[in-house]
Design a protein around this motif. Structure first.
Motif, mmCIF file in Angstrom:
data_model
loop_
_atom_site.group_PDB
_atom_site.id
_atom_site.type_symbol
_atom_site.label_atom_id
_atom_site.label_comp_id
_atom_site.label_asym_id
_atom_site.label_seq_id
_atom_site.Cartn_x
_atom_site.Cartn_y
_atom_site.Cartn_z
ATOM 1 N N SER A 1 0.818 -1.204 0.000
ATOM 2 C CA SER A 1 0.000 0.000 0.000
ATOM 3 C C SER A 1 0.855 1.259 0.000
ATOM 4 N N ALA A 2 1.914 1.253 0.798
ATOM 5 C CA ALA A 2 2.775 2.435 0.884
ATOM 6 C C ALA A 2 3.588 2.648 -0.391
ATOM 7 N N GLY A 3 3.895 1.588 -1.105
ATOM 8 C CA GLY A 3 4.737 1.718 -2.287
ATOM 9 C C GLY A 3 4.024 1.891 -3.599
ATOM 10 N N VAL A 4 2.737 1.572 -3.656
ATOM 11 C CA VAL A 4 2.045 1.539 -4.941
ATOM 12 C C VAL A 4 1.980 2.914 -5.609
ATOM 13 N N ILE A 5 1.706 3.960 -4.880
ATOM 14 C CA ILE A 5 1.592 5.293 -5.481
ATOM 15 C C ILE A 5 2.955 5.759 -5.985
ATOM 16 N N ALA A 6 3.993 5.614 -5.169
ATOM 17 C CA ALA A 6 5.329 6.059 -5.575
ATOM 18 C C ALA A 6 5.805 5.309 -6.812
ATOM 19 N N LEU A 7 5.637 3.988 -6.823
ATOM 20 C CA LEU A 7 6.082 3.203 -7.977
ATOM 21 C C LEU A 7 5.283 3.509 -9.230
ATOM 22 N N THR A 8 3.980 3.678 -9.074
ATOM 23 C CA THR A 8 3.141 3.966 -10.241
ATOM 24 C C THR A 8 3.451 5.344 -10.820
ATOM 25 N N LEU A 9 3.593 6.358 -9.971
ATOM 26 C CA LEU A 9 3.920 7.693 -10.473
ATOM 27 C C LEU A 9 5.294 7.717 -11.140
ATOM 28 N N HIS A 10 6.239 6.976 -10.579
ATOM 29 C CA HIS A 10 7.562 6.885 -11.207
ATOM 30 C C HIS A 10 7.457 6.193 -12.568
ATOM 31 N N GLY A 11 6.669 5.132 -12.653
ATOM 32 C CA GLY A 11 6.467 4.446 -13.927
ATOM 33 C C GLY A 11 5.820 5.337 -14.971
ATOM 34 N N ILE A 12 4.849 6.133 -14.563
ATOM 35 C CA ILE A 12 4.196 7.061 -15.496
ATOM 36 C C ILE A 12 5.205 8.077 -16.015
ATOM 37 N N ASP A 13 6.062 8.595 -15.130
ATOM 38 C CA ASP A 13 7.094 9.536 -15.571
ATOM 39 C C ASP A 13 8.060 8.893 -16.557
ATOM 40 N N LEU A 14 8.411 7.625 -16.337
ATOM 41 C CA LEU A 14 9.292 6.930 -17.272
ATOM 42 C C LEU A 14 8.634 6.733 -18.628
ATOM 43 N N ILE A 15 7.359 6.395 -18.611
ATOM 44 C CA ILE A 15 6.639 6.195 -19.869
ATOM 45 C C ILE A 15 6.580 7.489 -20.677
ATOM 46 N N LYS A 16 6.440 8.614 -19.996
ATOM 47 C CA LYS A 16 6.377 9.909 -20.683
ATOM 48 C C LYS A 16 7.686 10.254 -21.377
ATOM 49 N N THR A 17 8.795 9.697 -20.918
ATOM 50 C CA THR A 17 10.096 10.028 -21.509
ATOM 51 C C THR A 17 10.487 9.105 -22.656
ATOM 52 N N ILE A 18 9.706 8.095 -22.920
ATOM 53 C CA ILE A 18 10.039 7.157 -23.992
ATOM 54 C C ILE A 18 9.871 7.849 -25.344
ATOM 55 N N ALA A 19 10.875 7.744 -26.178
ATOM 56 C CA ALA A 19 10.821 8.313 -27.520
ATOM 57 C C ALA A 19 10.218 7.271 -28.450
ATOM 58 N N LEU A 20 9.057 7.580 -28.969
ATOM 59 C CA LEU A 20 8.373 6.649 -29.866
ATOM 60 C C LEU A 20 8.982 6.706 -31.260
#
Length: 117
Positions: A87-106
């Protein structure tokens, strides 16, 4: 007077405690998930109340659901502790994953609006 989010957390804690008495509900996992979710919501002081409450609900649900998986793949044996960490880690990990996805060059062929003739 108490802050509205604190009052909500205390009311939710009472409801969580009572609901853990129902058969079929893992009370340890539910209380652990709530503790982790409350930690996330209370430590996010720079966010508006609505987002903090959304983080609380999301963390609570995922922490409770992920507890069996955490127990299966880690040395943890108590569902409450596993749910707390999930529960404590889900928000931090998900927000970090979203930030990583935004940086992917398609590639060019996946970009919207590009045409290849």
């Amino acid at each position: 007077m108490a802050e509205p989010s604190t009052s909500f957390v205390l009311t939710a804690a009472a409801g969580i405690g009572l609901s853990s008495l129902y058969p079929g509900i893992d009370g340890n996992a539910l209380i652990g998930a709530f503790a982790g979710a409350a930690l996330v919501a209370i430590s996010s002081k720079n966010l508006p109340l609505f987002k903090r409450l959304a983080y609380l609900v999301i963390s609570l649900a995922i922490g409770y659901l992920a507890a069996p998986e955490v127990i299966q793949h880690t040395p943890l044996k108590q569902s409450g502790v596993a749910a707390f960490f999930a529960s404590a880690g889900v928000i931090a990990l998900t927000l970090h994953g979203i930030d990583l996805i935004k940086t992917i060059a398609l590639p060019d062929w996946l970009r919207k609006g590009d045409r290849h003739d």
